[in-house]
Write an enzyme that holds these catalytic residues in place. Structure first.
Site, short mmCIF file in Angstrom:
data_model
loop_
_atom_site.label_atom_id
_atom_site.label_comp_id
_atom_site.label_asym_id
_atom_site.label_seq_id
_atom_site.Cartn_x
_atom_site.Cartn_y
_atom_site.Cartn_z
CB THR A 25 -0.96 0.13 1.37
OG1 THR A 25 -0.26 0.05 2.45
CG2 THR A 25 -1.79 -1.21 1.40
CG ASP A 26 -1.40 4.84 -0.88
OD1 ASP A 26 -1.97 4.61 0.25
OD2 ASP A 26 -1.92 5.33 -1.77
CE1 TYR A 27 5.33 6.44 3.52
CE2 TYR A 27 5.12 7.42 1.42
CZ TYR A 27 5.67 6.87 2.32
OH TYR A 27 7.06 6.79 2.19
#
Length: 152
Positions: A25-27
């Protein structure tokens, strides 16, 4: 959370289950777009293995299967912690182009509406001689037999 489902074949689709981990995932905890492509390849490798051909056999036979076309359509974001089904099926063969279709769904057994569609995709591959780096004139017999089995 439920246990991950083992790969299986149902109604023409091969289902490969994964769980979304933080590194996917991203942040914000939303699946990074490249993760979907990795999961699609994993599902395709397992799908072909279920049909009797493993990638190590193809490599030993001097065959590569590079991607020549890839399309993805994002419907809804998948999120960290979710269980996803990466569903694939052999779509068609045009000359030497092998095309696989995909549906990636978030699984929520508590949702009365069923699984949530996240991504639909299509990937086309061609067989290449790994030494000469040229497209083969015909499918290797082990791959041809596996594809015939998938089309059943």
């Amino acid at each position: 959370m439920t246990e991950l489902i083992s790969p299986s074949l149902s109604s023409g689709w091969f289902s490969y289950a994964i769980r979304v981990y933080p590194h996917h995932t991203d942040y914000a905890g939303i699946v990074w777009h490249g993760s979907y492509i990795t999961w699609m390849e994993e599902a395709r490798v397992e799908y072909l293995r279920s049909a009797g051909v493993s990638f190590d056999q193809l490599v030993a036979a001097g065959v590569d299967l590079p991607v020549v076309d890839l399309t993805l359509r994002y419907h809804q974001a998948a999120k960290m912690g979710e269980e996803l089904l990466i569903m694939t099926k052999f779509s068609k063969s045009q000359k030497l182009r092998l095309t696989f279709d995909y549906e990636i769904k978030a699984v929520d057994p508590t949702n009365p509406e069923g699984d949530r569609l996240c991504v639909t995709a299509s990937v086309s591959l061609v067989p290449v001689d790994s030494q000469k780096r040229k497209i083969l004139r015909s499918l290797p017999s082990l791959l041809d037999q596996a594809i015939a089995g998938l089309l059943g």
